[in-house]
Design an enzyme around this catalytic site. Structure first.
Site, PDB file in Angstrom:
ATOM      1  N   HIS A   6      50.735  49.156  32.757  1.00 28.76           N
ATOM      2  CA  HIS A   6      49.917  48.012  32.127  1.00 28.76           C
ATOM      3  C   HIS A   6      48.645  47.675  32.941  1.00 28.76           C
ATOM      4  O   HIS A   6      48.811  47.693  34.170  1.00 28.76           O
ATOM      5  CB  HIS A   6      50.541  46.971  31.635  1.00 28.76           C
ATOM      6  CG  HIS A   6      51.212  46.010  32.664  1.00 28.76           C
ATOM      7  ND1 HIS A   6      51.164  44.431  32.162  1.00 28.76           N
ATOM      8  CD2 HIS A   6      51.706  46.173  33.878  1.00 28.76           C
ATOM      9  CE1 HIS A   6      51.575  43.998  33.385  1.00 28.76           C
ATOM     10  NE2 HIS A   6      52.066  44.892  34.243  1.00 28.76           N
TER      11      HIS A   6
ATOM     12  N   GLN B 297      59.200  40.889  27.985  1.00 27.22           N
ATOM     13  CA  GLN B 297      58.717  39.968  27.003  1.00 27.22           C
ATOM     14  C   GLN B 297      58.798  40.764  25.550  1.00 27.22           C
ATOM     15  O   GLN B 297      58.159  41.625  25.570  1.00 27.22           O
ATOM     16  CB  GLN B 297      57.716  39.217  27.333  1.00 27.22           C
ATOM     17  CG  GLN B 297      57.901  38.282  28.422  1.00 27.22           C
ATOM     18  CD  GLN B 297      56.618  37.747  29.017  1.00 27.22           C
ATOM     19  OE1 GLN B 297      55.947  36.741  28.503  1.00 27.22           O
ATOM     20  NE2 GLN B 297      56.410  38.277  30.302  1.00 27.22           N
TER      21      GLN B 297
ATOM     22  N   CYS C  15      48.998  41.638  37.848  1.00 23.44           N
ATOM     23  CA  CYS C  15      50.425  42.067  38.025  1.00 23.44           C
ATOM     24  C   CYS C  15      50.707  42.776  39.210  1.00 23.44           C
ATOM     25  O   CYS C  15      49.653  43.660  39.797  1.00 23.44           O
ATOM     26  CB  CYS C  15      50.934  42.997  36.891  1.00 23.44           C
ATOM     27  SG  CYS C  15      52.811  43.445  37.120  1.00 23.44           S
TER      28      CYS C  15
ATOM     29  N   SER D 244      52.701  35.873  30.043  1.00 28.19           N
ATOM     30  CA  SER D 244      52.140  36.263  31.221  1.00 28.19           C
ATOM     31  C   SER D 244      50.600  36.394  31.256  1.00 28.19           C
ATOM     32  O   SER D 244      49.775  36.225  32.263  1.00 28.19           O
ATOM     33  CB  SER D 244      52.638  37.645  31.635  1.00 28.19           C
ATOM     34  OG  SER D 244      54.069  37.520  31.976  1.00 28.19           O
TER      35      SER D 244
ATOM     36  N   HIS E 193      47.372  41.999  28.045  1.00 29.60           N
ATOM     37  CA  HIS E 193      47.799  43.397  28.586  1.00 29.60           C
ATOM     38  C   HIS E 193      47.050  44.510  27.769  1.00 29.60           C
ATOM     39  O   HIS E 193      47.029  44.391  26.625  1.00 29.60           O
ATOM     40  CB  HIS E 193      49.068  43.671  28.476  1.00 29.60           C
ATOM     41  CG  HIS E 193      50.246  42.501  29.033  1.00 29.60           C
ATOM     42  ND1 HIS E 193      50.866  42.606  30.218  1.00 29.60           N
ATOM     43  CD2 HIS E 193      50.416  41.231  28.444  1.00 29.60           C
ATOM     44  CE1 HIS E 193      51.492  41.341  30.290  1.00 29.60           C
ATOM     45  NE2 HIS E 193      51.422  40.663  29.209  1.00 29.60           N
TER      46      HIS E 193
HETATM   47  N1  3TB Z   1      60.912  45.725  35.828  1.00 26.71           N
HETATM   48  C1  3TB Z   1      61.369  44.547  35.585  1.00 26.71           C
HETATM   49  N2  3TB Z   1      62.471  44.559  34.887  1.00 26.71           N
HETATM   50  N3  3TB Z   1      60.936  43.846  36.149  1.00 26.71           N
HETATM   51  C2  3TB Z   1      60.936  42.171  35.683  1.00 26.71           C
HETATM   52  C3  3TB Z   1      59.969  41.995  34.331  1.00 26.71           C
HETATM   53  C4  3TB Z   1      60.316  40.763  33.895  1.00 26.71           C
HETATM   54  C5  3TB Z   1      59.549  40.738  32.268  1.00 26.71           C
HETATM   55  N4  3TB Z   1      58.087  40.867  32.665  1.00 26.71           N
HETATM   56  C6  3TB Z   1      57.268  40.906  31.609  1.00 26.71           C
HETATM   57  O1  3TB Z   1      57.603  41.068  30.466  1.00 26.71           O
HETATM   58  C7  3TB Z   1      55.729  41.108  31.853  1.00 26.71           C
HETATM   59  C8  3TB Z   1      55.310  42.632  30.990  1.00 26.71           C
HETATM   60  C9  3TB Z   1      55.242  43.601  32.078  1.00 26.71           C
HETATM   61  C10 3TB Z   1      55.356  42.867  33.513  1.00 26.71           C
HETATM   62  C11 3TB Z   1      55.413  41.309  33.048  1.00 26.71           C
HETATM   63  C12 3TB Z   1      55.298  40.250  33.808  1.00 26.71           C
HETATM   64  C13 3TB Z   1      54.785  40.246  35.522  1.00 26.71           C
HETATM   65  C14 3TB Z   1      53.557  39.814  35.677  1.00 26.71           C
HETATM   66  O2  3TB Z   1      53.500  38.354  35.033  1.00 26.71           O
HETATM   67  P1  3TB Z   1      53.996  36.919  35.777  1.00 26.71           P
HETATM   68  O3  3TB Z   1      55.731  37.430  35.883  1.00 26.71           O
HETATM   69  O4  3TB Z   1      53.583  36.570  36.779  1.00 26.71           O
HETATM   70  O5  3TB Z   1      54.080  35.948  34.407  1.00 26.71           O
HETATM   71  N5  3TB Z   1      55.126  41.207  36.359  1.00 26.71           N
HETATM   72  C15 3TB Z   1      56.467  41.650  36.422  1.00 26.71           C
HETATM   73  O6  3TB Z   1      57.399  41.234  35.809  1.00 26.71           O
HETATM   74  C16 3TB Z   1      56.347  42.617  37.670  1.00 26.71           C
HETATM   75  N6  3TB Z   1      57.655  42.362  38.414  1.00 26.71           N
HETATM   76  C17 3TB Z   1      56.726  44.047  37.047  1.00 26.71           C
HETATM   77  C18 3TB Z   1      56.941  45.123  37.954  1.00 26.71           C
HETATM   78  C19 3TB Z   1      56.077  45.080  39.053  1.00 26.71           C
HETATM   79  C20 3TB Z   1      56.030  46.312  40.079  1.00 26.71           C
HETATM   80  C21 3TB Z   1      57.146  47.365  39.778  1.00 26.71           C
HETATM   81  C22 3TB Z   1      57.801  47.245  38.540  1.00 26.71           C
HETATM   82  C23 3TB Z   1      57.861  46.255  37.699  1.00 26.71           C
HETATM   83  C24 3TB Z   1      59.803  39.501  31.771  1.00 26.71           C
HETATM   84  N7  3TB Z   1      60.807  39.400  31.109  1.00 26.71           N
HETATM   85  O7  3TB Z   1      59.179  38.328  31.935  1.00 26.71           O
END
Ligand code: 3TB
Length: 158
Positions: free
Chosen positions: A54, A126, A108, A149, A152
């Site tokens: 994304h 989410q 991100c 967040s 996207h």
């Molecule tokens: N791989 C997983 N399970 N990692 C946990 C995801 C948590 C999840 N995140 C989201 O839904 C949004 C959509 C995609 C990214 C994201 C948000 C944020 C940026 O937004 P912010 O939290 O500052 O609001 N990026 C992340 O989480 C990153 N660690 C994702 C990532 C980065 C590098 C490698 C793998 C995964 C949530 N339930 O909140």
């Protein structure tokens, strides 16, 4: 196109009814050609996991208005959408361009891997993000999706 789910819905201008299901008048080829058409319109089962990348543009109402790129993000959500519309136009369906722009501009941490989030299952992301990612055919881009967040564009890669 549903902005929350990033998949098409259908609106009947006479009855003012909207529905997720393609009207019978549409041929299967027309349904399949819909941008980001949800696999349920193509009669495909929902996958158990997907891999996606994304490009995230945060704004001042983001749950964490800070990123590797900008310590304090103050743009409005409307400005973030405008910026992302610009990237969407530049991407124009090119995966290489998407990776280049996600690497340079995504708010991100996944920007370091060209936006790649790896594989995830239902319940991890989410809801709006998950719905769009699980509804995209492999290799397709979502329209602009809004989550807590920020906004996207998603590319489903597997
Ligand atoms: N791989 C997983 N399970 N990692 C946990 C995801 C948590 C999840 N995140 C989201 O839904 C949004 C959509 C995609 C990214 C994201 C948000 C944020 C940026 O937004 P912010 O939290 O500052 O609001 N990026 C992340 O989480 C990153 N660690 C994702 C990532 C980065 C590098 C490698 C793998 C995964 C949530 N339930 O909140």
């Amino acid at each position: 196109m549903s902005s929350s789910r990033g998949i098409p819905y259908f609106f009947n201008t006479e009855t003012k009814q909207s529905t997720w299901d393609a009207p019978p008048e549409l041929s299967q080829a027309e349904v399949d050609a819909l941008p980001g058409a949800a696999q349920h319109l193509r009669g495909e089962p929902r996958p158990s996991q997907v891999r996606a990348s994304h490009l995230l543009v945060k704004h001042r109402d983001s749950r964490r208005p800070s990123s590797w790129k900008e310590a304090n993000i103050t743009r409005t959500k409307e400005e973030a959408i405008e910026i992302l519309r610009g990237y969407q136009a530049e991407i124009g369906g090119s995966k290489e361009k998407f990776i280049e722009l996600a690497t340079k501009h995504s708010d991100c941490s996944s920007h370091a891997n060209g936006g790649d989030l790896g594989v995830f299952k239902p319940g991890q992301m989410q809801k709006a993000f998950e719905d769009a990612a699980f509804s995209l055919p492999v290799g397709q881009f979502s329209d602009i999706i809004s989550t807590d967040s920020g906004v996207h564009i998603i590319l489903r890669t597997a």
